[in-house]
Design an enzyme around this catalytic site. Structure first.
Site, PDB file in Angstrom:
ATOM      1  N   SER A 163     -22.238  78.630  -8.511  1.00  0.00           N
ATOM      2  CA  SER A 163     -22.094  79.817  -9.335  1.00  0.00           C
ATOM      3  C   SER A 163     -21.624  79.399 -10.706  1.00  0.00           C
ATOM      4  O   SER A 163     -20.448  79.170 -10.932  1.00  0.00           O
ATOM      5  CB  SER A 163     -21.090  80.759  -8.699  1.00  0.00           C
ATOM      6  OG  SER A 163     -20.919  81.863  -9.543  1.00  0.00           O
ATOM      7  N   ALA A 164     -22.567  79.287 -11.617  1.00  0.00           N
ATOM      8  CA  ALA A 164     -22.251  78.785 -12.951  1.00  0.00           C
ATOM      9  C   ALA A 164     -21.186  79.628 -13.638  1.00  0.00           C
ATOM     10  O   ALA A 164     -20.402  79.135 -14.420  1.00  0.00           O
ATOM     11  CB  ALA A 164     -23.509  78.763 -13.798  1.00  0.00           C
ATOM     12  N   CYS A 165     -21.168  80.911 -13.334  1.00  0.00           N
ATOM     13  CA  CYS A 165     -20.218  81.792 -14.013  1.00  0.00           C
ATOM     14  C   CYS A 165     -18.873  81.815 -13.300  1.00  0.00           C
ATOM     15  O   CYS A 165     -17.937  82.438 -13.749  1.00  0.00           O
ATOM     16  CB  CYS A 165     -20.778  83.196 -14.105  1.00  0.00           C
ATOM     17  SG  CYS A 165     -22.302  83.222 -15.035  1.00  0.00           S
ATOM     18  N   THR A 166     -18.798  81.196 -12.135  1.00  0.00           N
ATOM     19  CA  THR A 166     -17.529  81.164 -11.433  1.00  0.00           C
ATOM     20  C   THR A 166     -16.885  79.802 -11.617  1.00  0.00           C
ATOM     21  O   THR A 166     -16.379  79.200 -10.693  1.00  0.00           O
ATOM     22  CB  THR A 166     -17.725  81.506  -9.943  1.00  0.00           C
ATOM     23  OG1 THR A 166     -18.630  82.591  -9.842  1.00  0.00           O
ATOM     24  CG2 THR A 166     -16.422  81.912  -9.286  1.00  0.00           C
TER      25      THR A 166
END
Lengths: 385, 385
Positions: free
Chosen positions: B325-328
């Protein structure tokens, strides 16, 4: 020999918080900019290289602060450290107490952090008064630790006047009451030996000549914390740690600790000289403890002088000095520290000497100061006294 | 010509969030380290020099983001921007509503910020679903804006899959309901034209090749904010703004905007090539909108592949890619973005091309990818398909 009043050479005498960078910290920072720019939480080579720098920084800072590696937290700034530490430590103890006990001359960020944290818990901030030198009485502080206290906070030294606090006595009392003690060592680490009497310790790299962009908090493993902000993989530094800043902080601390005793003694002598000379100017008050104090900080206040005008006048003469409430982020509001001490709150100058500050810098400063004060007094319509 | 499978040349294809620095941003940063290290709130020459750099940065960022100079706020990071913006904007509207409406594929920091802010107000986060391409339906989003909504938040583009959101339609609906719209443009600014349909805009310098250490938020003058943290002279950045980082952010944005159209078209072509080639590998799913998307981001997921193993395998071949999860924040938990889209959540790779990424880099990558996938599948005991 240079004319001692020449303003062609500048002396930066405001090395507290935003101190001039230490050459070792600068070099480490530039190296880390090249090697540690990637996100240390990534799995690829660049990420792992940044993670290795961060691990190294954590280990070196732990050694420098007398903590374990896993006890080190990074934050975006020293103010953020104090906000996070007051909130997280008091929140974890909400079943035992809702109040936070603080000294009256704590940094504004700590006082506001304590107010905010206790408001969230339905408690209150209890403020312990200081004497005219800026020191709390350990017994008075201890007496406040009874009943309903979640957290106590006391600075190691005051960055505005230099006075050291009686940490060992206060920490002993806090342990007796089962209350964790948060120590703001933001003004002292890098200048005097790191204190050992704490449950959580906040240190400010920007004060020992490392770049701004990171704060450091050590929390003893036995002390519980509960994040109070939005859920985040890094509750102390949402968005992640600034790796180059953390690495430079660690290298900078190692560098200043190497010759701490020498730098301490040298600056103490310069400050003694300033304290003695400044009193020759009429209507001046030199504040803070003359002995049990930081080696590099000295503050004095002049009657009939506007602090902003004097700062500007000294700046024109080639000297960068602090004024106003040094711990209230450089705004020229009357200092809550000086007010709590019951000393003059206006017309004050705070010098924080660098390791690079020379005897010549100090002599030049002492040569121009009386004239600068007189000029400001004349501007305000006050006759030379 | 170099062997296209040689791993001696490394290609960094994870330029999102912690992007490789743009040369202009790097140069500006190093200049600001020398000229802007002092506290910009100080009155002396060094402080005023830092303040001038900061003023210049603010002005340039305002011009780059289509905002007024006084609308620009600096924070310590993009995550901090999203936490602060959700808290401050919703708090200011607590008399009109207590809920915050968000898209399902918003960044984790925004989702957590919205949950935290609404909990403080006694409201709830309302999450609007996305379609299989990762896009909200504007009418569905608009329908949620009725009754008791303090704030709406929708990203400009998703940093993980590249899909652009229908901002103009959603902003028109928000205005109609009197609800301010916070736009997370952290993945898009520097890559496509800056959106105009917002009441508050968060941009991430670390995404356009500037150092980490600062986030940027623009808040339209008509939009009210109320700080929710401890009292501080800089509620968006307690402890003060990181001047070198802010200055580098401004110079970096100017630099990338100069050839935005060219860089956009060039990277779009490379991504089109990747999208086409990757589908030749068995059991792959290329996700996100193929057309209305960021020019430089492409994500695909493989069945029977572990994302961490594939990232490591590609790293060994000389390619730094994102996964999970790139945004996590780089944790390899299943991506909430991919889950919300109803696509494969495991075995995925996210490429974010740099302006410096060459056609050769891409061809090398496409040459090694099938073998890397096959090796990972063999490791997991899956036969070559």
């Amino acid at each position: 020999m240079t004319d001692p009043t020449s303003s062609t050479v500048r002396a930066y005498l405001d090395n507290a918080g935003g101190a001039r960078w230490h050459p070792a910290a600068r070099q480490a920072f530039l190296q880390a900019v090249d090697d540690g720019w990637a996100d240390p939480r990534r799995l690829h080579t660049e990420g792992r290289r940044a993670a290795a720098l961060l691990d190294g920084a954590r280990e070196a800072l732990a050694a420098g602060l007398g903590a374990r590696t896993e006890e080190i937290r990074f934050t975006p700034s020293h103010s953020a450290s104090l906000h996070q530490a007051t909130a997280q430590l008091s929140r974890a103890r909400r079943r035992s107490g809702r109040d936070v006990v603080v000294g009256a001359t704590e940094r504004a960020a700590l006082l506001h952090g304590a107010s905010h944290a206790t408001a969230a818990l339905g408690g209150a901030r209890r403020t312990v008064a200081v004497d005219r030198l800026g020191r709390v009485d350990a017994a008075t502080f201890a007496a406040e630790l009874r009943d309903g206290v979640a957290l106590a906070a006391l600075q190691h030294a005051n960055g505005e006047v230099g006075t050291l606090q009686p940490l060992p006595e206060v920490h002993a009392a806090a342990r007796e009451h089962g209350v964790p003690l948060l120590v703001d060592a933001g003004a002292s680490v890098g200048h005097v030996p790191v204190p050992e009497a704490w449950d959580a310790l906040a240190a400010d790299p920007a004060d020992w000549g490392a770049p701004s962009g990171t704060g450091v908090v050590a929390v003893r493993q036995r002390v519980r914390t509960v994040p109070t902000g939005p859920e985040d993989p890094e509750p102390w530094a949402p968005g992640g740690v600034n790796v180059p800043a953390a690495f430079a902080a660690a290298v900078g601390l190692q560098a200043v600790r190497q010759d701490l005793a020498v730098a301490d003694a040298r600056r103490r002598t310069l400050v003694d000289r300033i304290r003695a000379e400044v009193t020759r100017i009429p209507d001046v008050e030199v504040v803070g403890d003359p002995d049990r104090r930081l080696p590099h900080v000295v503050t004095f206040s002049f009657l009939y002088v506007d602090g902003e005008a004097l700062t500007t006048e000294l700046d024109r003469e080639g000297f960068a000095v602090g004024s106003g409430s040094a711990c209230t982020a450089g705004t020229l509001e009357p200092s809550h520290v000086l007010a709590a001490m019951g000393v003059l709150t206006h017309g004050n100058v705070r010098l924080a000497l660098d390791r690079a500050t020379t005897e010549q810098d100090v002599e030049r400063f002492l040569a121009v100061l009386p004239g600068a004060v007189a000029r400001v007094r004349r501007m305000l319509g006050v006759e030379d006294l």
